[in-house]
Design a protein around this motif. Structure first.
Motif, short mmCIF file in Angstrom:
data_model
loop_
_atom_site.label_atom_id
_atom_site.label_comp_id
_atom_site.label_asym_id
_atom_site.label_seq_id
_atom_site.Cartn_x
_atom_site.Cartn_y
_atom_site.Cartn_z
N PRO A 11 -4.07 -12.63 -2.63
CA PRO A 11 -4.09 -14.06 -2.39
C PRO A 11 -3.75 -14.49 -0.97
N ASP A 12 -3.00 -13.66 -0.22
CA ASP A 12 -2.63 -14.07 1.13
C ASP A 12 -2.32 -12.84 1.98
N ARG A 13 -2.14 -13.08 3.27
CA ARG A 13 -1.92 -11.97 4.20
C ARG A 13 -0.62 -11.22 3.92
N ASP A 14 0.44 -11.94 3.62
CA ASP A 14 1.72 -11.28 3.36
C ASP A 14 1.60 -10.30 2.19
N ALA A 15 0.97 -10.75 1.11
CA ALA A 15 0.79 -9.89 -0.06
C ALA A 15 -0.07 -8.68 0.31
N ALA A 16 -1.12 -8.91 1.09
CA ALA A 16 -2.01 -7.81 1.47
C ALA A 16 -1.28 -6.78 2.33
N GLU A 17 -0.46 -7.25 3.27
CA GLU A 17 0.27 -6.32 4.13
C GLU A 17 1.31 -5.53 3.34
N GLU A 18 2.01 -6.19 2.43
CA GLU A 18 2.98 -5.49 1.58
C GLU A 18 2.29 -4.46 0.70
N ALA A 19 1.17 -4.86 0.10
CA ALA A 19 0.44 -3.96 -0.78
C ALA A 19 -0.11 -2.76 0.00
N ALA A 20 -0.58 -2.99 1.22
CA ALA A 20 -1.11 -1.90 2.04
C ALA A 20 -0.03 -0.84 2.29
N LEU A 21 1.18 -1.28 2.58
CA LEU A 21 2.28 -0.33 2.79
C LEU A 21 2.61 0.42 1.50
N ALA A 22 2.67 -0.31 0.40
CA ALA A 22 3.03 0.29 -0.89
C ALA A 22 1.95 1.23 -1.41
N LEU A 23 0.69 0.97 -1.07
CA LEU A 23 -0.40 1.83 -1.52
C LEU A 23 -0.21 3.27 -1.05
N GLY A 24 0.11 3.41 0.23
CA GLY A 24 0.31 4.75 0.78
C GLY A 24 1.44 5.48 0.11
N GLU A 25 2.52 4.76 -0.16
CA GLU A 25 3.68 5.37 -0.81
C GLU A 25 3.37 5.77 -2.24
N ARG A 26 2.71 4.89 -2.97
CA ARG A 26 2.48 5.14 -4.39
C ARG A 26 1.34 6.12 -4.65
N PHE A 27 0.27 6.03 -3.85
CA PHE A 27 -0.92 6.83 -4.14
C PHE A 27 -1.14 7.97 -3.14
N GLY A 28 -0.32 8.08 -2.10
CA GLY A 28 -0.48 9.16 -1.14
C GLY A 28 -1.85 9.17 -0.48
N LEU A 29 -2.25 8.04 0.08
CA LEU A 29 -3.58 7.92 0.68
C LEU A 29 -3.72 8.79 1.93
#
Length: 81
Positions: A11-29
């Motif tokens: 929905p917004d940039r803040d959410a996208a930036e937080e999710a981008a950081l968490a994606l790497g941690e959770r899924f090991g991209l």
């Protein structure tokens, strides 16, 4: 290898930036997701934009259901191809 991509809509940039950081941690991209501003049709105001995270998944190792659950934590969703 095929060019499989997942698009997560947030929905917004803040959410996208937080999710981008968490994606790497959770899924090991292997690589960082691409962050893209997606203005709604006819809108110029940044408040009326959604943000997209585009993930390449050439090895098809990311589970779409796990991504659905993950992006839901930020009130977002995964676009179906």
């Amino acid at each position: 290898m095929s060019d499989v991509r997942h698009v997560l809509v947030l929905p917004d940039r803040d959410a996208a930036e937080e999710a981008a950081l968490a994606l790497g941690e959770r899924f090991g991209l292997d690589e960082e997701p691409q962050l893209v501003r997606d203005a709604l049709a006819g809108e110029d105001d940044a408040e009326d934009a959604q943000w997209l995270l585009v993930l390449r998944d050439e090895r098809q190792r990311l589970d779409p259901r796990a991504l659905d659950e993950f992006v839901g934590e930020w009130d977002g969703w995964r676009e179906e191809p």
